[in-house]
Write a protein that holds these residues in place. Structure first.
Motif, PDB file in Angstrom:
ATOM      1  N   ILE A  52     100.343  20.868  31.208  1.00 29.55           N
ATOM      2  CA  ILE A  52      99.670  20.256  30.056  1.00 29.55           C
ATOM      3  C   ILE A  52     100.722  19.442  29.321  1.00 29.55           C
ATOM      4  CG2 ILE A  52      98.463  20.666  27.882  1.00 29.55           C
ATOM      5  CD1 ILE A  52      97.476  23.316  29.126  1.00 29.55           C
ATOM      6  N   ARG A  53     100.514  18.152  29.270  1.00 28.91           N
ATOM      7  CA  ARG A  53     101.469  17.243  28.631  1.00 28.91           C
ATOM      8  C   ARG A  53     100.776  16.612  27.424  1.00 28.91           C
ATOM      9  NH1 ARG A  53     105.489  18.168  31.947  1.00 28.91           N
ATOM     10  NH2 ARG A  53     105.313  17.742  34.159  1.00 28.91           N
ATOM     11  N   SER A  75      96.719  30.435  44.125  1.00 27.11           N
ATOM     12  CA  SER A  75      95.552  29.847  43.489  1.00 27.11           C
ATOM     13  C   SER A  75      95.870  29.194  42.143  1.00 27.11           C
ATOM     14  CB  SER A  75      94.444  30.882  43.341  1.00 27.11           C
ATOM     15  OG  SER A  75      94.882  31.975  42.579  1.00 27.11           O
ATOM     16  N   PHE A  76      96.763  29.744  41.356  1.00 28.97           N
ATOM     17  CA  PHE A  76      97.121  29.105  40.085  1.00 28.97           C
ATOM     18  C   PHE A  76      97.682  27.714  40.355  1.00 28.97           C
ATOM     19  CE2 PHE A  76     100.218  28.016  36.807  1.00 28.97           C
ATOM     20  CZ  PHE A  76      99.486  28.177  35.645  1.00 28.97           C
ATOM     21  N   GLY A 102     106.976  25.496  40.456  1.00 32.37           N
ATOM     22  CA  GLY A 102     108.081  24.554  40.487  1.00 32.37           C
ATOM     23  C   GLY A 102     107.865  23.309  39.656  1.00 32.37           C
ATOM     24  N   TRP A 103     106.966  23.382  38.658  1.00 27.94           N
ATOM     25  CA  TRP A 103     106.747  22.228  37.790  1.00 27.94           C
ATOM     26  C   TRP A 103     108.049  21.879  37.090  1.00 27.94           C
ATOM     27  CZ3 TRP A 103     101.894  24.313  34.804  1.00 27.94           C
ATOM     28  CH2 TRP A 103     100.800  24.387  35.677  1.00 27.94           C
ATOM     29  N   LYS A 104     108.286  20.594  36.923  1.00 23.93           N
ATOM     30  CA  LYS A 104     109.477  20.104  36.212  1.00 23.93           C
ATOM     31  C   LYS A 104     109.074  19.578  34.845  1.00 23.93           C
ATOM     32  CE  LYS A 104     112.072  20.727  39.820  1.00 23.93           C
ATOM     33  NZ  LYS A 104     112.852  21.918  39.928  1.00 23.93           N
ATOM     34  N   ALA A 105     109.955  19.696  33.895  1.00 26.61           N
ATOM     35  CA  ALA A 105     109.697  19.216  32.533  1.00 26.61           C
ATOM     36  C   ALA A 105     109.661  17.709  32.481  1.00 26.61           C
ATOM     37  CB  ALA A 105     110.762  19.732  31.590  1.00 26.61           C
ATOM     38  N   LEU A 153     102.832  26.117  25.877  1.00 28.06           N
ATOM     39  CA  LEU A 153     104.188  26.326  26.368  1.00 28.06           C
ATOM     40  C   LEU A 153     104.216  27.449  27.406  1.00 28.06           C
ATOM     41  CD1 LEU A 153     107.200  25.685  26.272  1.00 28.06           C
ATOM     42  CD2 LEU A 153     107.385  27.273  24.347  1.00 28.06           C
ATOM     43  N   ALA A 154     103.509  28.547  27.136  1.00 27.58           N
ATOM     44  CA  ALA A 154     103.453  29.659  28.088  1.00 27.58           C
ATOM     45  C   ALA A 154     102.827  29.219  29.408  1.00 27.58           C
ATOM     46  CB  ALA A 154     102.670  30.819  27.485  1.00 27.58           C
ATOM     47  N   HIS A 155     101.774  28.425  29.339  1.00 23.95           N
ATOM     48  CA  HIS A 155     101.114  27.894  30.536  1.00 23.95           C
ATOM     49  C   HIS A 155     102.096  27.058  31.351  1.00 23.95           C
ATOM     50  CE1 HIS A 155      98.051  25.851  32.994  1.00 23.95           C
ATOM     51  NE2 HIS A 155      98.670  24.733  32.678  1.00 23.95           N
ATOM     52  N   ASN A 156     102.793  26.152  30.675  1.00 23.06           N
ATOM     53  CA  ASN A 156     103.728  25.274  31.377  1.00 23.06           C
ATOM     54  C   ASN A 156     104.915  26.055  31.942  1.00 23.06           C
ATOM     55  OD1 ASN A 156     102.106  23.056  30.954  1.00 23.06           O
ATOM     56  ND2 ASN A 156     103.263  22.307  29.206  1.00 23.06           N
ATOM     57  N   GLU A 157     105.369  27.076  31.232  1.00 23.49           N
ATOM     58  CA  GLU A 157     106.466  27.898  31.745  1.00 23.49           C
ATOM     59  C   GLU A 157     106.027  28.706  32.961  1.00 23.49           C
ATOM     60  OE1 GLU A 157     107.708  30.040  28.251  1.00 23.49           O
ATOM     61  OE2 GLU A 157     109.160  28.476  27.713  1.00 23.49           O
TER      62      GLU A 157
END
Length: 64
Positions: free
Chosen positions: A31-32, A23-24, A61-64, A50-54
């Protein structure tokens, strides 16, 4: 500024949820922010984003 605050409130709402995988990843996205937006945020807000993106990188599997 309203956009940034909206993202921060959404972030804090999702941090309190405990999810594993599905679900997440289905409802959230990275967030960019621009450098100018980051410069206006508190250190705590930057850390929360940063915690959200990590979390998204780890679970979805989000990429920077």
């Amino acid at each position: 500024m309203v956009k940034i605050l909206t993202m921060i409130f959404a972030l804090f709402a999702t941090i309190s949820c405990t999810t594993v995988g599905g679900s997440f990843c289905a409802v959230e996205h990275p967030i960019r922010l621009t450098k100018a937006e980051v410069a206006t945020l508190s250190d705590g807000s930057v850390a929360a984003i940063l915690a959200h993106n990590e979390k998204g990188a780890k679970l979805c599997g989000w990429k920077a």
